[in-house]
Design a protein around this motif. Sequence first.
Motif, PDB file in Angstrom:
ATOM      1  N   VAL A   4       0.949  -1.230  -0.005  1.00 59.87           N
ATOM      2  CA  VAL A   4      -0.031   0.080   0.200  1.00 59.87           C
ATOM      3  C   VAL A   4       0.966   1.326   0.067  1.00 59.87           C
ATOM      4  O   VAL A   4       1.505   1.524   0.974  1.00 59.87           O
ATOM      5  CB  VAL A   4      -1.116   0.024   1.295  1.00 59.87           C
ATOM      6  CG1 VAL A   4      -1.877   1.069   1.179  1.00 59.87           C
ATOM      7  CG2 VAL A   4      -1.597  -1.239   1.248  1.00 59.87           C
ATOM      8  N   THR A   5       0.638   2.112  -1.032  1.00 55.23           N
ATOM      9  CA  THR A   5       1.507   3.174  -1.189  1.00 55.23           C
ATOM     10  C   THR A   5       0.606   4.388  -1.766  1.00 55.23           C
ATOM     11  O   THR A   5       0.487   4.618  -3.039  1.00 55.23           O
ATOM     12  CB  THR A   5       2.848   3.142  -2.007  1.00 55.23           C
ATOM     13  OG1 THR A   5       3.366   1.971  -1.423  1.00 55.23           O
ATOM     14  CG2 THR A   5       3.670   4.371  -2.146  1.00 55.23           C
ATOM     15  N   PRO A   6      -0.130   5.142  -0.907  1.00 53.89           N
ATOM     16  CA  PRO A   6      -0.742   6.315  -1.462  1.00 53.89           C
ATOM     17  C   PRO A   6       0.190   7.530  -2.177  1.00 53.89           C
ATOM     18  O   PRO A   6       1.178   7.425  -1.809  1.00 53.89           O
ATOM     19  CB  PRO A   6      -1.454   6.790  -0.207  1.00 53.89           C
ATOM     20  CG  PRO A   6      -0.679   6.615   0.905  1.00 53.89           C
ATOM     21  CD  PRO A   6      -0.075   5.159   0.319  1.00 53.89           C
ATOM     22  N   THR A   7      -0.620   7.942  -3.234  1.00 54.55           N
ATOM     23  CA  THR A   7       0.164   8.787  -4.047  1.00 54.55           C
ATOM     24  C   THR A   7       0.184  10.247  -3.248  1.00 54.55           C
ATOM     25  O   THR A   7       1.229  10.991  -3.653  1.00 54.55           O
ATOM     26  CB  THR A   7      -0.882   9.213  -5.364  1.00 54.55           C
ATOM     27  OG1 THR A   7      -2.123   9.697  -5.051  1.00 54.55           O
ATOM     28  CG2 THR A   7      -0.717   8.152  -6.255  1.00 54.55           C
ATOM     29  N   ASP A   8      -0.675  10.767  -2.320  1.00 52.17           N
ATOM     30  CA  ASP A   8      -0.712  11.855  -1.769  1.00 52.17           C
ATOM     31  C   ASP A   8      -0.444  11.575  -0.219  1.00 52.17           C
ATOM     32  O   ASP A   8      -1.387  11.159   0.525  1.00 52.17           O
ATOM     33  CB  ASP A   8      -1.791  12.838  -1.899  1.00 52.17           C
ATOM     34  CG  ASP A   8      -1.667  14.219  -1.384  1.00 52.17           C
ATOM     35  OD1 ASP A   8      -0.521  14.492  -0.694  1.00 52.17           O
ATOM     36  OD2 ASP A   8      -2.583  14.836  -1.626  1.00 52.17           O
ATOM     37  N   LEU A   9       0.883  11.749   0.530  1.00 53.40           N
ATOM     38  CA  LEU A   9       0.877  11.444   2.028  1.00 53.40           C
ATOM     39  C   LEU A   9       0.363  12.602   2.730  1.00 53.40           C
ATOM     40  O   LEU A   9       0.052  12.483   4.028  1.00 53.40           O
ATOM     41  CB  LEU A   9       2.325  11.444   2.326  1.00 53.40           C
ATOM     42  CG  LEU A   9       3.265  10.233   1.420  1.00 53.40           C
ATOM     43  CD1 LEU A   9       4.724  10.240   2.197  1.00 53.40           C
ATOM     44  CD2 LEU A   9       2.530   8.963   1.681  1.00 53.40           C
ATOM     45  N   GLY A 166      -5.965  -3.241   2.523  1.00 55.90           N
ATOM     46  CA  GLY A 166      -6.729  -2.060   2.848  1.00 55.90           C
ATOM     47  C   GLY A 166      -7.139  -1.769   4.081  1.00 55.90           C
ATOM     48  O   GLY A 166      -7.611  -0.887   4.512  1.00 55.90           O
ATOM     49  N   GLU A 167      -6.901  -2.840   5.065  1.00 53.38           N
ATOM     50  CA  GLU A 167      -6.941  -2.686   6.573  1.00 53.38           C
ATOM     51  C   GLU A 167      -5.809  -1.950   7.116  1.00 53.38           C
ATOM     52  O   GLU A 167      -5.913  -1.620   8.112  1.00 53.38           O
ATOM     53  CB  GLU A 167      -7.183  -4.066   7.188  1.00 53.38           C
ATOM     54  CG  GLU A 167      -8.366  -4.577   6.581  1.00 53.38           C
ATOM     55  CD  GLU A 167      -8.676  -6.251   7.192  1.00 53.38           C
ATOM     56  OE1 GLU A 167      -8.788  -6.146   8.309  1.00 53.38           O
ATOM     57  OE2 GLU A 167      -8.244  -7.105   6.570  1.00 53.38           O
ATOM     58  N   VAL A 168      -4.822  -1.876   6.433  1.00 55.47           N
ATOM     59  CA  VAL A 168      -3.580  -1.709   6.925  1.00 55.47           C
ATOM     60  C   VAL A 168      -3.818   0.084   7.518  1.00 55.47           C
ATOM     61  O   VAL A 168      -4.191   0.721   6.585  1.00 55.47           O
ATOM     62  CB  VAL A 168      -2.344  -1.415   6.196  1.00 55.47           C
ATOM     63  CG1 VAL A 168      -0.849  -0.883   6.657  1.00 55.47           C
ATOM     64  CG2 VAL A 168      -2.066  -3.203   6.091  1.00 55.47           C
ATOM     65  N   THR A 169      -3.345   0.555   8.658  1.00 52.07           N
ATOM     66  CA  THR A 169      -3.400   1.901   9.069  1.00 52.07           C
ATOM     67  C   THR A 169      -2.252   2.486   8.476  1.00 52.07           C
ATOM     68  O   THR A 169      -1.027   2.426   8.813  1.00 52.07           O
ATOM     69  CB  THR A 169      -3.198   2.009  10.641  1.00 52.07           C
ATOM     70  OG1 THR A 169      -4.427   1.363  11.302  1.00 52.07           O
ATOM     71  CG2 THR A 169      -3.416   3.563  11.050  1.00 52.07           C
ATOM     72  N   LEU A 170      -2.738   3.733   7.679  1.00 55.80           N
ATOM     73  CA  LEU A 170      -1.728   4.451   7.027  1.00 55.80           C
ATOM     74  C   LEU A 170      -1.348   5.813   7.608  1.00 55.80           C
ATOM     75  O   LEU A 170      -2.397   6.650   7.956  1.00 55.80           O
ATOM     76  CB  LEU A 170      -1.956   4.766   5.468  1.00 55.80           C
ATOM     77  CG  LEU A 170      -2.174   3.685   4.732  1.00 55.80           C
ATOM     78  CD1 LEU A 170      -2.764   3.824   3.244  1.00 55.80           C
ATOM     79  CD2 LEU A 170      -1.057   2.482   4.513  1.00 55.80           C
ATOM     80  N   LEU A 179       6.078   7.595   4.922  1.00 55.62           N
ATOM     81  CA  LEU A 179       4.752   6.807   4.961  1.00 55.62           C
ATOM     82  C   LEU A 179       4.967   5.571   5.998  1.00 55.62           C
ATOM     83  O   LEU A 179       5.997   4.915   5.821  1.00 55.62           O
ATOM     84  CB  LEU A 179       4.588   6.180   3.763  1.00 55.62           C
ATOM     85  CG  LEU A 179       3.442   5.125   3.453  1.00 55.62           C
ATOM     86  CD1 LEU A 179       2.029   5.795   3.924  1.00 55.62           C
ATOM     87  CD2 LEU A 179       3.299   4.478   2.041  1.00 55.62           C
ATOM     88  N   LEU A 180       4.134   5.489   7.020  1.00 56.19           N
ATOM     89  CA  LEU A 180       4.131   4.487   8.156  1.00 56.19           C
ATOM     90  C   LEU A 180       2.870   3.299   7.392  1.00 56.19           C
ATOM     91  O   LEU A 180       1.515   4.190   7.854  1.00 56.19           O
ATOM     92  CB  LEU A 180       4.047   4.956   9.234  1.00 56.19           C
ATOM     93  CG  LEU A 180       5.371   5.508   9.987  1.00 56.19           C
ATOM     94  CD1 LEU A 180       5.777   6.837   9.350  1.00 56.19           C
ATOM     95  CD2 LEU A 180       5.032   5.581  11.376  1.00 56.19           C
ATOM     96  N   ARG A 181       3.069   2.138   7.274  1.00 53.97           N
ATOM     97  CA  ARG A 181       2.064   1.197   7.507  1.00 53.97           C
ATOM     98  C   ARG A 181       1.977   0.491   8.701  1.00 53.97           C
ATOM     99  O   ARG A 181       2.897  -0.415   8.897  1.00 53.97           O
ATOM    100  CB  ARG A 181       2.354   0.285   6.114  1.00 53.97           C
ATOM    101  CG  ARG A 181       2.593   1.112   4.763  1.00 53.97           C
ATOM    102  CD  ARG A 181       3.090   0.113   3.813  1.00 53.97           C
ATOM    103  NE  ARG A 181       3.582   0.752   2.463  1.00 53.97           N
ATOM    104  CZ  ARG A 181       4.981   1.440   2.384  1.00 53.97           C
ATOM    105  NH1 ARG A 181       5.729   1.410   3.169  1.00 53.97           N
ATOM    106  NH2 ARG A 181       4.998   1.646   1.099  1.00 53.97           N
ATOM    107  N   VAL A 182       1.123   0.726   9.662  1.00 52.77           N
ATOM    108  CA  VAL A 182       0.944   0.045  10.997  1.00 52.77           C
ATOM    109  C   VAL A 182       0.029  -1.207  10.750  1.00 52.77           C
ATOM    110  O   VAL A 182      -1.018  -1.233  10.522  1.00 52.77           O
ATOM    111  CB  VAL A 182       0.297   0.973  11.904  1.00 52.77           C
ATOM    112  CG1 VAL A 182       0.179   0.208  13.241  1.00 52.77           C
ATOM    113  CG2 VAL A 182       1.057   2.415  11.860  1.00 52.77           C
TER     114      VAL A 182
END
Length: 335
Positions: A4-9, A166-170, A179-182
Motif C-alpha cells: 500500500v503506497t498512496p500517491t499523496d501523503l 486495505g485494512e492497514v493503518t496509513l 509513510l508508515l504502514r501500521v
Amino acid sequence: MPAVTPTDLTVLPRVPLPTAEQTQRPVVSVTSAPSSFEGEGFPVKRAFAGVDLRLLDPFIHMDEMGEVEYAPGEPKGTPWHPHRGFETVTYIIDGIFDHQDSFGGGGTISNGDTQWMTAGAGILHIEAPPEHLVVSGGLFHGFQLWVNLPKSNKLATPRYQDLRSGEVTLLSSDDGGSLLRVIAGDVAGHQGPGSTHTPMTMIHATVTPGAELELPWRPDFNALVYVMSGDGFVGPQQTPIGTGQLAVMGGPGSGGALRLSAAASQQARYASGLDVVILGGAPIREPVAWAGPFVMNTRAELVQAFEDYQGGRLGQPVPAASPADLPHGDVGGVS
C-alpha cells in the motif's frame, strides 16, 4: 512497490514529533543478514542472525523472502510442515502466496496483505505460489516474522488473521516525508489491524530521500529496525545503515523515541528511499527452548512436540509429510 503506497501523503494523519522528555533510543548493534535458502529453495535473508535472543525478545526469527524476479517455472514454496508455541506473521510486499492448514483454513495473500497464524498448540501448514505464478514467473518479495508466545499461551487454540492491504493503518511523519504502514500495535494513538497475544508493534515504513522519521515509542518495548532497501542512518548519532542490515536499539527503559533518516542520495534501484520494518514488543523474559519449527520453554516440551507431530496429533491428516521434511538446525526458518 505494490505494498500500500498512496500517491499523496499529505492527506494522511500525521505522527507528532516526540516530546523533549521522550529521549532517543541509542543503537546497540548493527548486523548484516546472511543469505540462505528455505522451503523448496527460495532465497531468504536471515535478519536476526547472530543477535542474542535476549535482545530480540519477544521476537524469535525473521526472514526477508526475496526480493527475487522468478523466471517461468522457478517460483517455490514450502512442503507441509508443523509449528507449535509461537505465531508466524507473513507479510507479502510483491507477489502471491497461497496457504493451507491441517484444520481446513487457508487462502491467498498478495501485495500488502498479511497472514497472521497463531500456531499455539500445534498446526500443520503449507505455503506455495499459485500455479499461474509458477507458469508465468514474476517478482516476489516479503518477510516472515516469528513472535514468541508466553507459557500461558503456548498451547492456545490455533487461529488465523488474514489482514488485507486495505485494512492497514496509513500514517505520515510529522514533516510528511515518510509513510508508515501500521500492521499491528499502536503508533501515537493510531492502531494497526493485527490482534496480538504478545504486546507488540509492527510497521513497514518508507522514508523518502533526505527525509527524517522521528517516532514516539513505548518505553517498555524493545526496538528493532531492519532495512529492506536503501541507505540511511539510525539513532541519535545517526549511525549508517543499509540494505539487509538490522539495528538493535536500546532496550526497555532506554528512551521513548526512535530516529531514522534516509540518505539524500540513493542508488537508482532505491529511488523511493529507505524501506524498513520497525518492530517493538514487551519482552516475555521466559526460558526459550527452540528446535526447528517448535518454540517452547523446556527441552521436555520440545520432545513432546516432536512426538505429537510424528504421532499425527497436530491437526487433521494432510498429504504425507515425513520427519525428513522438517526444517533442520538449532534455529527456525521461514515457514
